[in-house]
Scaffold this motif. Structure first.
Motif, short mmCIF file in Angstrom:
data_model
loop_
_atom_site.label_atom_id
_atom_site.label_comp_id
_atom_site.label_asym_id
_atom_site.label_seq_id
_atom_site.Cartn_x
_atom_site.Cartn_y
_atom_site.Cartn_z
N SER A 114 0.84 -1.20 0.00
CA SER A 114 0.00 0.00 0.00
C SER A 114 0.88 1.25 0.00
O SER A 114 0.51 2.26 -0.60
N GLN A 115 2.02 1.18 0.66
CA GLN A 115 2.96 2.30 0.67
C GLN A 115 3.46 2.59 -0.76
O GLN A 115 3.49 3.74 -1.18
N LYS B 106 0.21 -10.27 4.20
CA LYS B 106 0.85 -9.44 5.23
C LYS B 106 2.29 -9.87 5.41
O LYS B 106 2.70 -10.93 4.95
N GLY B 107 3.02 -9.03 6.09
CA GLY B 107 4.39 -9.37 6.46
C GLY B 107 5.40 -9.00 5.40
O GLY B 107 5.09 -8.40 4.37
N TRP C 42 -0.27 -6.20 -2.28
CA TRP C 42 -1.42 -6.46 -3.14
C TRP C 42 -0.99 -7.18 -4.41
O TRP C 42 0.08 -6.90 -4.97
N TYR C 43 -1.83 -8.11 -4.87
CA TYR C 43 -1.56 -8.81 -6.13
C TYR C 43 -2.91 -9.17 -6.76
O TYR C 43 -3.95 -9.21 -6.10
#
Length: 151
Positions: free
Chosen positions: A26-27, A57-58, A63-64
Motif C-alpha cells: 500500500s505504501q 501481510k508481512g 497487493w496482487y
C-alpha cells in the motif's frame, strides 16, 4: 466541487499490478498515486471484496491480482468502487410539495439515469487488459531496454 478520480487511478494500479511479478505494498501504491497508504487500503478493499485482488501481510507482502485483467471490465471496477456519483447535479428540495418542482426533479433524475446507463454501458464494453493494447509495443520496448517487467 472536487472530481472523483478513483476509477482512473484504480485502473492505473491494476495495470501496474499486472506488470509486476511480486506483491505491491500500500505504501508503494500510495507513492505512485501521491496519496496516503491508508486511503489505498480502503480503496483496494473494494477490489478485494469483488475478487479482483488479494493481499498478503508481512515481509514481502502486498497487493496482487487474483483475476486476469481480461476478465475484469471497466464496469466491474466502477461497481467495486461503489459506482461513484457521476455528476454534481441533483434534485431540488426547496419546496417538496410543489408539483412543478417534482416535475423538474423527475426530468433531471431521468436524464441523469440515462447518462449513467450510457456511461456504464461504455465501461462494460472494455476490459482492463484492453487499456494497455494501444501502448503494448512502447511498454515492451521500454521493458527490453530497462530490463524491467513493468512500466
Amino acid at each position: 466541487m472536487p472530481t472523483d478520480s478513483r476509477l482512473p487511478r484504480v485502473l492505473h494500479v491494476l495495470l501496474h499490478l499486472d506488470q509486476i511479478d511480486s506483491p505491491v505494498t500500500s505504501q508503494q501504491i500510495g507513492e505512485m498515486l501521491a496519496t496516503n497508504p491508508a486511503l489505498v487500503r480502503r480503496v483496494m478493499a473494494g477490489l478485494r471484496d469483488a475478487g479482483f485482488v488479494a493481499s498478503t501481510k508481512g515481509h514481502g507482502g502486498g497487493w496482487y491480482l487474483l483475476k486476469s485483467l481480461t476478465e475484469i471490465s471497466l464496469a466491474d471496477v466502477y461497481a467495486a468502487l461503489g459506482a461513484p456519483q457521476l455528476f454534481a447535479v441533483g434534485p431540488s428540495s426547496d419546496n417538496p410539495t410543489c408539483l412543478l418542482e417534482k416535475a423538474a426533479n423527475k426530468a433531471t433524475a431521468d436524464a441523469l439515469e440515462a447518462a449513467r446507463s450510457v456511461f456504464q454501458d461504455e465501461l462494460a464494453k472494455m476490459t482492463v487488459a484492453e487499456l494497455i493494447a494501444p501502448h503494448a509495443e512502447t511498454i515492451k520496448a521500454f521493458q527490453q531496454r530497462s530490463g524491467t517487467s513493468h512500466s
